[in-house]
Design a protein around this motif. Sequence first.
Motif, PDB file in Angstrom:
ATOM      1  N   VAL A   1      26.954   8.313  18.104  1.00  0.00           N
ATOM      2  CA  VAL A   1      26.563   9.731  18.026  1.00  0.00           C
ATOM      3  C   VAL A   1      27.808  10.598  17.859  1.00  0.00           C
ATOM      4  O   VAL A   1      27.831  11.507  17.012  1.00  0.00           O
ATOM      5  N   ASP A   2      28.840  10.320  18.637  1.00  0.00           N
ATOM      6  CA  ASP A   2      30.084  11.092  18.512  1.00  0.00           C
ATOM      7  C   ASP A   2      30.673  10.957  17.109  1.00  0.00           C
ATOM      8  O   ASP A   2      31.155  11.938  16.538  1.00  0.00           O
ATOM      9  N   THR A   4      28.564  12.998  14.581  1.00  0.00           N
ATOM     10  CA  THR A   4      28.611  14.449  14.770  1.00  0.00           C
ATOM     11  C   THR A   4      30.035  14.985  14.817  1.00  0.00           C
ATOM     12  O   THR A   4      30.239  16.178  15.037  1.00  0.00           O
ATOM     13  N   LYS A  30      31.252  16.815  18.045  1.00  0.00           N
ATOM     14  CA  LYS A  30      30.793  18.170  18.350  1.00  0.00           C
ATOM     15  C   LYS A  30      30.029  18.249  19.668  1.00  0.00           C
ATOM     16  O   LYS A  30      30.106  19.244  20.387  1.00  0.00           O
ATOM     17  N   TYR A  31      29.299  17.198  19.998  1.00  0.00           N
ATOM     18  CA  TYR A  31      28.474  17.188  21.210  1.00  0.00           C
ATOM     19  C   TYR A  31      28.984  16.168  22.228  1.00  0.00           C
ATOM     20  O   TYR A  31      28.219  15.647  23.035  1.00  0.00           O
ATOM     21  N   ALA A  32      30.271  15.901  22.191  1.00  0.00           N
ATOM     22  CA  ALA A  32      30.856  14.852  23.031  1.00  0.00           C
ATOM     23  C   ALA A  32      30.561  15.062  24.516  1.00  0.00           C
ATOM     24  O   ALA A  32      30.257  14.113  25.239  1.00  0.00           O
ATOM     25  N   HIS A  81      27.996  16.573  25.896  1.00  0.00           N
ATOM     26  CA  HIS A  81      26.592  16.261  26.156  1.00  0.00           C
ATOM     27  C   HIS A  81      26.335  14.755  26.087  1.00  0.00           C
ATOM     28  O   HIS A  81      25.571  14.209  26.890  1.00  0.00           O
ATOM     29  N   VAL A  82      26.982  14.127  25.121  1.00  0.00           N
ATOM     30  CA  VAL A  82      26.820  12.678  24.961  1.00  0.00           C
ATOM     31  C   VAL A  82      27.368  11.952  26.174  1.00  0.00           C
ATOM     32  O   VAL A  82      26.729  11.027  26.709  1.00  0.00           O
ATOM     33  N   ASP A  83      28.525  12.376  26.652  1.00  0.00           N
ATOM     34  CA  ASP A  83      29.124  11.747  27.839  1.00  0.00           C
ATOM     35  C   ASP A  83      28.212  11.896  29.056  1.00  0.00           C
ATOM     36  O   ASP A  83      28.043  10.955  29.838  1.00  0.00           O
ATOM     37  N   LYS A  84      27.631  13.084  29.202  1.00  0.00           N
ATOM     38  CA  LYS A  84      26.724  13.316  30.327  1.00  0.00           C
ATOM     39  C   LYS A  84      25.499  12.409  30.227  1.00  0.00           C
ATOM     40  O   LYS A  84      25.068  11.814  31.223  1.00  0.00           O
TER      41      LYS A  84
END
Length: 71
Positions: free
Chosen positions: A42-43, A46, A49-51, A53-56
């Motif tokens: 995903v990272d 994208t 850009k949403y790293a 949120h992805v990590d969470k």
Amino acid sequence: MGMLDKAKDALGIDDKADQASDKAKQMQDKAKKAVDQAGDAVDSKTGGKYAGHVDKAQDMAKDAIDKMDKK
């Protein structure tokens, strides 16, 4: 050694429980690795850009995997 211990040894119950526990741990490790790989994908797609949120989401997924072991 008590009678119950002798019966467990004869049936190999402790060995089978240990094998099942080891297998469950291996499956948890594989699931966590898959969560990491999915987050990395995903990272990558994208551009990070949403790293955050992805990590969470990855942390939450790994916590859920850990909680399954306790049930």
